[in-house]
Design a protein around this motif. Structure first.
Motif, PDB file in Angstrom:
ATOM      1  N   GLU A  20     -59.786  17.586  59.179  1.00 45.81           N
ATOM      2  CA  GLU A  20     -58.353  17.764  59.442  1.00 45.81           C
ATOM      3  C   GLU A  20     -57.322  17.265  60.387  1.00 45.81           C
ATOM      4  O   GLU A  20     -56.123  17.389  59.565  1.00 45.81           O
ATOM      5  CB  GLU A  20     -58.259  19.133  59.639  1.00 45.81           C
ATOM      6  N   ARG A  21     -57.754  16.341  60.962  1.00 44.33           N
ATOM      7  CA  ARG A  21     -56.943  15.897  61.930  1.00 44.33           C
ATOM      8  C   ARG A  21     -57.124  13.811  62.408  1.00 44.33           C
ATOM      9  O   ARG A  21     -56.515  14.157  63.147  1.00 44.33           O
ATOM     10  CB  ARG A  21     -56.804  16.541  63.462  1.00 44.33           C
ATOM     11  N   VAL A  22     -58.316  14.184  61.647  1.00 35.47           N
ATOM     12  CA  VAL A  22     -59.169  12.434  61.811  1.00 35.47           C
ATOM     13  C   VAL A  22     -59.214  11.821  60.395  1.00 35.47           C
ATOM     14  O   VAL A  22     -60.216  12.371  59.881  1.00 35.47           O
ATOM     15  CB  VAL A  22     -59.115  12.426  62.941  1.00 35.47           C
ATOM     16  N   THR A  23     -59.215  10.262  60.214  1.00 33.31           N
ATOM     17  CA  THR A  23     -60.188   9.751  59.409  1.00 33.31           C
ATOM     18  C   THR A  23     -60.985   8.928  60.145  1.00 33.31           C
ATOM     19  O   THR A  23     -60.371   8.228  61.183  1.00 33.31           O
ATOM     20  CB  THR A  23     -58.799   8.839  58.746  1.00 33.31           C
ATOM     21  N   VAL A  24     -61.879   8.754  59.853  1.00 37.59           N
ATOM     22  CA  VAL A  24     -63.661   7.945  60.635  1.00 37.59           C
ATOM     23  C   VAL A  24     -63.336   6.535  59.663  1.00 37.59           C
ATOM     24  O   VAL A  24     -64.331   7.264  58.515  1.00 37.59           O
ATOM     25  CB  VAL A  24     -64.288   7.884  61.115  1.00 37.59           C
ATOM     26  N   ALA A  25     -63.519   5.660  59.326  1.00 44.00           N
ATOM     27  CA  ALA A  25     -63.934   4.041  58.728  1.00 44.00           C
ATOM     28  C   ALA A  25     -64.333   3.094  59.172  1.00 44.00           C
ATOM     29  O   ALA A  25     -64.463   3.055  60.493  1.00 44.00           O
ATOM     30  CB  ALA A  25     -62.637   3.706  58.630  1.00 44.00           C
ATOM     31  N   GLN A  26     -64.722   3.038  58.272  1.00 45.21           N
ATOM     32  CA  GLN A  26     -66.601   1.413  58.478  1.00 45.21           C
ATOM     33  C   GLN A  26     -66.117   1.067  57.813  1.00 45.21           C
ATOM     34  O   GLN A  26     -65.559   1.170  56.953  1.00 45.21           O
ATOM     35  CB  GLN A  26     -68.011   2.068  58.562  1.00 45.21           C
ATOM     36  N   PHE A  27     -65.874  -0.586  58.186  1.00 47.04           N
ATOM     37  CA  PHE A  27     -65.608  -1.951  57.356  1.00 47.04           C
ATOM     38  C   PHE A  27     -67.105  -2.878  57.713  1.00 47.04           C
ATOM     39  O   PHE A  27     -66.485  -2.716  58.815  1.00 47.04           O
ATOM     40  CB  PHE A  27     -63.972  -1.959  57.904  1.00 47.04           C
ATOM     41  N   ARG A  28     -66.741  -3.308  56.608  1.00 40.41           N
ATOM     42  CA  ARG A  28     -67.463  -5.107  56.307  1.00 40.41           C
ATOM     43  C   ARG A  28     -66.747  -6.097  56.045  1.00 40.41           C
ATOM     44  O   ARG A  28     -66.028  -5.869  55.308  1.00 40.41           O
ATOM     45  CB  ARG A  28     -68.667  -4.666  55.993  1.00 40.41           C
ATOM     46  N   ILE A  29     -66.423  -6.760  57.098  1.00 37.32           N
ATOM     47  CA  ILE A  29     -65.315  -7.690  57.001  1.00 37.32           C
ATOM     48  C   ILE A  29     -65.520  -8.798  56.605  1.00 37.32           C
ATOM     49  O   ILE A  29     -66.662  -9.513  58.306  1.00 37.32           O
ATOM     50  CB  ILE A  29     -64.598  -7.927  57.776  1.00 37.32           C
ATOM     51  N   ARG A  30     -66.139  -9.494  55.982  1.00 39.40           N
ATOM     52  CA  ARG A  30     -66.460 -11.679  55.385  1.00 39.40           C
ATOM     53  C   ARG A  30     -65.998 -11.802  56.185  1.00 39.40           C
ATOM     54  O   ARG A  30     -64.440 -12.482  56.486  1.00 39.40           O
ATOM     55  CB  ARG A  30     -66.955 -11.851  54.184  1.00 39.40           C
ATOM     56  N   GLU A  31     -66.660 -12.702  56.630  1.00 39.67           N
ATOM     57  CA  GLU A  31     -65.715 -14.765  57.499  1.00 39.67           C
ATOM     58  C   GLU A  31     -64.503 -15.132  56.509  1.00 39.67           C
ATOM     59  O   GLU A  31     -64.685 -15.126  55.796  1.00 39.67           O
ATOM     60  CB  GLU A  31     -66.632 -15.272  58.286  1.00 39.67           C
ATOM     61  N   GLY A  32     -63.387 -15.025  57.086  1.00 45.12           N
ATOM     62  CA  GLY A  32     -62.417 -15.575  56.715  1.00 45.12           C
ATOM     63  C   GLY A  32     -61.588 -14.899  55.868  1.00 45.12           C
ATOM     64  O   GLY A  32     -60.281 -14.668  55.837  1.00 45.12           O
ATOM     65  N   CYS A  33     -62.176 -13.133  56.311  1.00 48.19           N
ATOM     66  CA  CYS A  33     -61.046 -12.705  55.250  1.00 48.19           C
ATOM     67  C   CYS A  33     -59.923 -12.194  56.287  1.00 48.19           C
ATOM     68  O   CYS A  33     -59.566 -11.906  57.579  1.00 48.19           O
ATOM     69  CB  CYS A  33     -61.710 -11.258  54.972  1.00 48.19           C
ATOM     70  N   VAL A  34     -58.841 -11.484  55.118  1.00 49.70           N
ATOM     71  CA  VAL A  34     -57.604 -11.165  56.300  1.00 49.70           C
ATOM     72  C   VAL A  34     -56.897 -10.353  55.639  1.00 49.70           C
ATOM     73  O   VAL A  34     -57.257  -9.849  54.503  1.00 49.70           O
ATOM     74  CB  VAL A  34     -56.639 -12.878  55.968  1.00 49.70           C
ATOM     75  N   VAL A  35     -56.856  -9.160  56.971  1.00 42.29           N
ATOM     76  CA  VAL A  35     -56.728  -7.864  56.463  1.00 42.29           C
ATOM     77  C   VAL A  35     -54.884  -8.353  56.630  1.00 42.29           C
ATOM     78  O   VAL A  35     -54.499  -8.211  57.702  1.00 42.29           O
ATOM     79  CB  VAL A  35     -56.800  -6.975  57.269  1.00 42.29           C
ATOM     80  N   PRO A  36     -54.293  -7.955  55.454  1.00 44.71           N
ATOM     81  CA  PRO A  36     -52.826  -8.186  56.018  1.00 44.71           C
ATOM     82  C   PRO A  36     -52.167  -7.631  56.702  1.00 44.71           C
ATOM     83  O   PRO A  36     -51.941  -6.754  56.883  1.00 44.71           O
ATOM     84  CB  PRO A  36     -52.354  -8.450  54.640  1.00 44.71           C
TER      85      PRO A  36
END
Length: 109
Positions: A20-36
């Motif tokens: 209701e009040r929060v989103t919890v996320a897990q990310f796997r990010i490979r080396e060199g990847c950019v989250v813009p």
């Protein structure tokens, strides 16, 4: 919402759940990847579980490593680059309704 991995790009995977009040996320990010560079109305708290993640938050650049916590205020522009393979958990409040509605194109490349 189920807790299933979703491939957003060749270098970025996400799974998340919203309450209701929060989103919890897990990310796997490979080396060199950019989250813009982007911003959102939610406050974000990120916990790096594994790897090295270079952040730029509000014009300030720094590197976070396993165990580090980063707080990103609502509306502040930020981006991240994986310096190694990374696992990170993010909490957002209020919940990320844009993800549920598919309005997260900045992540999907």
């Amino acid at each position: 919402m189920s807790w299933q991995w979703e491939k957003l790009s060749d270098c970025l995977e996400r799974r998340y759940v919203s309450g209701e009040r929060v989103t919890v996320a897990q990310f796997r990010i490979r080396e060199g990847c950019v989250v813009p560079r982007h911003s959102h109305p939610q406050e974000q708290i990120s916990v790096v579980l594994q790897g090295l993640l270079e952040f730029e938050v509000g014009g300030r650049r720094f590197t976070a490593t396993a165990g580090d916590v980063v707080v990103i205020p609502p509306g502040v522009e930020h981006e991240a680059k994986a310096l190694t393979d990374v696992v990170v958990v993010d909490a957002f409040s209020p919940p990320r309704s844009d993800w549920a509605s598919g309005q997260d194109s900045y992540l999907r490349r």
